[in-house]
Design an enzyme around this catalytic site. Structure first.
Site, PDB file in Angstrom:
ATOM      1  N   THR A  20      -6.480  30.884 -63.249  1.00 17.57           N
ATOM      2  CA  THR A  20      -6.368  30.196 -64.530  1.00 17.57           C
ATOM      3  C   THR A  20      -5.381  30.946 -65.412  1.00 17.57           C
ATOM      4  OG1 THR A  20      -8.576  29.260 -64.368  1.00 17.57           O
ATOM      5  CG2 THR A  20      -7.671  29.438 -66.574  1.00 17.57           C
ATOM      6  N   PHE A  71      -4.286  31.800 -69.134  1.00 18.17           N
ATOM      7  CA  PHE A  71      -4.855  31.887 -70.484  1.00 18.17           C
ATOM      8  C   PHE A  71      -3.729  32.177 -71.474  1.00 18.17           C
ATOM      9  CE2 PHE A  71      -9.463  32.143 -69.649  1.00 18.17           C
ATOM     10  CZ  PHE A  71      -9.446  32.335 -68.272  1.00 18.17           C
TER      11      PHE A  71
END
Ligand code: PEP
Ligand code: MN
Length: 571
Positions: A176, A178
């Site tokens: 992911t 961020f």
């Protein structure tokens, strides 16, 4: 450092933020909007939110928040963090997998484990919770052996749960991205000149008119600024209209990015620059600024083309050919690509006679708008096909900056024509294509203006420029133009760039082409560009100055003595 995250202790957001700030103090928030409020109100020094997952794509709640959160310019993005995401399914000690009826987790995490869940728990109810680590807490609190949570492995230990299975994400590369942000006034100005790779993120709202999004993206493309991501989200108050989220390479203070942003601000309904930040590279830390040179060197008037820069002379390579190398480069072909058969026939004749490279216009600069304007992309395809069959690299003219990408896609070298020598946006765009440039001298251009045009290409980062003298306009009307061999000798003396001669356009008369070619080589030209046509009287442009195949063979024999290539096998 107090960092606000959406979720609780042990969440992926916390782990991601710790990659940047190992000693952070976490400030857990229930919703993404609470993360923004915590930073705005000073309860946290920075916020860290997931923006995109490699398996399921954009985190739309974060995207939707960005416009309202950043619209007033009070916040700025500061960093990007990539974090590998591995999921564990956990339950009360002793609870068997076969007894699990409900699985709790953040909807993003449930989405990343779809394959495992459908295989191992096809009948279980999937329940969205506000947070991965928070769902582990619920399972522990409820003491129900039919409940399980999906979260990071450490959340199991933290809440007294045990793992039923580890690494249950759909793909082991799962990660992911961020973004972190802080109050704008505490962000220092960035510049890519300081080293490091930067990104800039923005939101743009455009009028609902043809071409408006393309104009926005083109502002970056024509300046050689790379687009990293593009995302559209619906405008809630105006159904079926969208706002666009754009990530580009480079800091907003880079001259090219800054110029593009200025242009977009003028064209778009609204532009919000979310911030410039260092792109995440594994193990990287901000690099040190490059110190300025200790002493100043006096600059020549046209510095980059100046001979003193490379006294040995620049060699420009086009595929296997070298301009400024051992032997002259002989370019030949028709003024215009007229048909597929015609360019293939001419290319074969050029190769057979010992020519090195193929010319041919697909985009023609014609004095009259009613004259043949060239075959465009079709002509480019035919040229590329002729290269395939003969091995001759291809040079062709590009008329406007919009056409640079497509011409550069097919050609080995871009020709800037005499009429466009001072078309500075074209020079810049051609330079950024990275292809070698054949820069013709304008018919009314002084040598200094010509060299300044070359300077534009070099200054934009492309060192591969070949100058081409093609005749200037004088009082003399007996020939089309006047071949300026002074210029050839002079630019060789003053610059390090290779120079070639186009005797065809200079003379406008085919019988003068060979003597002028030999004169040009004697004056120091390192190549020639010659117009050749299968049937010059029937040429669609510049027939009077075009050699037929026999005439070209005769010229080639004199330029490359003993180099007749022999019959070319057409593939
Ligand atoms: C050409 O090469 O066909 C041409 C148009 O040349 P110039 O730009 O030198 O007139
Ligand atoms: Mn021509």
């Amino acid at each position: 450092m107090r960092v606000a995250i959406q979720g609780s202790h042990g969440s992926f957001s916390e782990a991601a933020a710790r990659r940047r700030w190992p000693d952070l103090q976490v400030h857990p928030c229930r919703e993404v909007k609470d993360v923004v409020a915590a930073v705005r109100e000073g309860q946290a020094d920075a916020g860290c939110l997931p923006i995109e997952n490699s398996l399921i794509g954009s985190v739309t709640t974060t995207y939707d928040l960005l416009q309202e959160a950043f619209g007033d310019g009070a916040l700025r993005l500061t960093h990007e963090i990539l974090h590998p995401v591995h999921h564990t399914i956990m339950a009360l000690p002793g609870a068997p997998l076969s007894g699990i009826r409900r699985v709790l987790s953040h909807p993003v995490a449930l989405g990343q484990c779809r394959l495992w869940l459908s295989q191992h728990l096809p009948g279980a109810e999937l329940v969205s919770a506000w947070d991965t680590a928070g769902s582990a807490e619920i399972v522990a609190r409820e003491k129900n052996p039919a409940l399980a949570a999906i979260a990071a492995r450490p959340a199991a230990d933290a809440h007294g749960l045990v793992s039923l299975a580890d690494r249950i994400e759909d793909d082991p590369t799962n990660q992911t991205r961020f973004l972190t942000f802080t109050q704008a006034q505490s962000v220092p100005q960035l510049s890519s000149a300081e080293g490091g790779r930067y990104k800039t993120s923005l939101i743009v709202l455009v009028d609902h008119k043809p071409g408006m999004l393309a104009l926005t993206l083109q502002a970056f493309g024509v300046r050689g600024v790379n687009l990293m991501a593009l995302q559209s989200r619906p405008e809630r108050s105006a159904p079926w209209t969208y706002r666009f989220y754009v990530d580009v390479e480079g800091a907003a203070t880079d001259p090219r990015v800054a110029e593009a942003l200025e242009e977009i601000e003028a064209l778009a309904v609204k532009l919000i620059v979310l911030g410039s930040y260092e792109a995440w590279t594994e193990g990287s830390r901000p690099s040190l600024p490059v110190p300025p040179p200790a002493h100043r060197v006096e600059k020549p008037a046209i510095p980059l083309v100046d001979r003193r820069r490379h006294p040995e002379g620049t060699v420009v390579r086009v595929r296997h050919l070298s301009f400024g190398g051992e032997s002259p480069v002989l370019i030949a072909g028709p003024c215009s690509v007229e048909s597929e058969a015609m360019i293939l026939e001419t290319a074969a004749a050029v190769a057979q006679a010992g020519g090195d490279m193929l010319r041919g216009g697909a985009y023609k600069p014609r004095t009259s708008p009613y004259d043949f304007q060239g075959l465009g992309v079709k002509g480019l395809r035919y040229l590329a096909d002729a290269r395939e069959r003969t091995g001759l690299p291809v040079v062709t003219e590009v008329l406007s900056w919009e056409e640079v990408p497509v011409v550069a896609h097919f050609a080995d070298m871009l020709q800037i024509g005499a009429r466009n020598m001072q078309n500075f946006s074209l020079l810049r765009a051609a330079s950024r294509s990275g292809k070698p440039i054949l820069l013709k001298r304008g018919a009314g251009a002084t040598i200094e203006e010509w060299l300044m045009a070359a300077e534009y290409v070099l200054a934009e980062g492309n060192p591969s420029v070949v100058l081409c003298e093609r005749g200037i306009r004088t009082f003399e009307r007996a020939t089309r133009h006047t071949l300026d061999l002074n210029a050839v000798a002079l630019v060789r003396e003053r610059t390090h760039l290779p120079v070639i001669v186009d005797p065809s356009h200079a003379a406008g008369i085919s019988s003068l082409v060979t003597p002028l070619s030999l004169g040009a080589l004697a004056a120091g030209a390192c190549g020639l560009i010659i117009e050749v046509h299968p049937d010059p009287p029937r040429a669609m442009s510049d027939g009077a100055q075009s050699l037929d195949f026999a005439g070209f063979e005769d010229l080639a024999r004199q330029v490359h003595p003993g180099a007749l290539a022999g019959p070319v096998q057409m593939a």
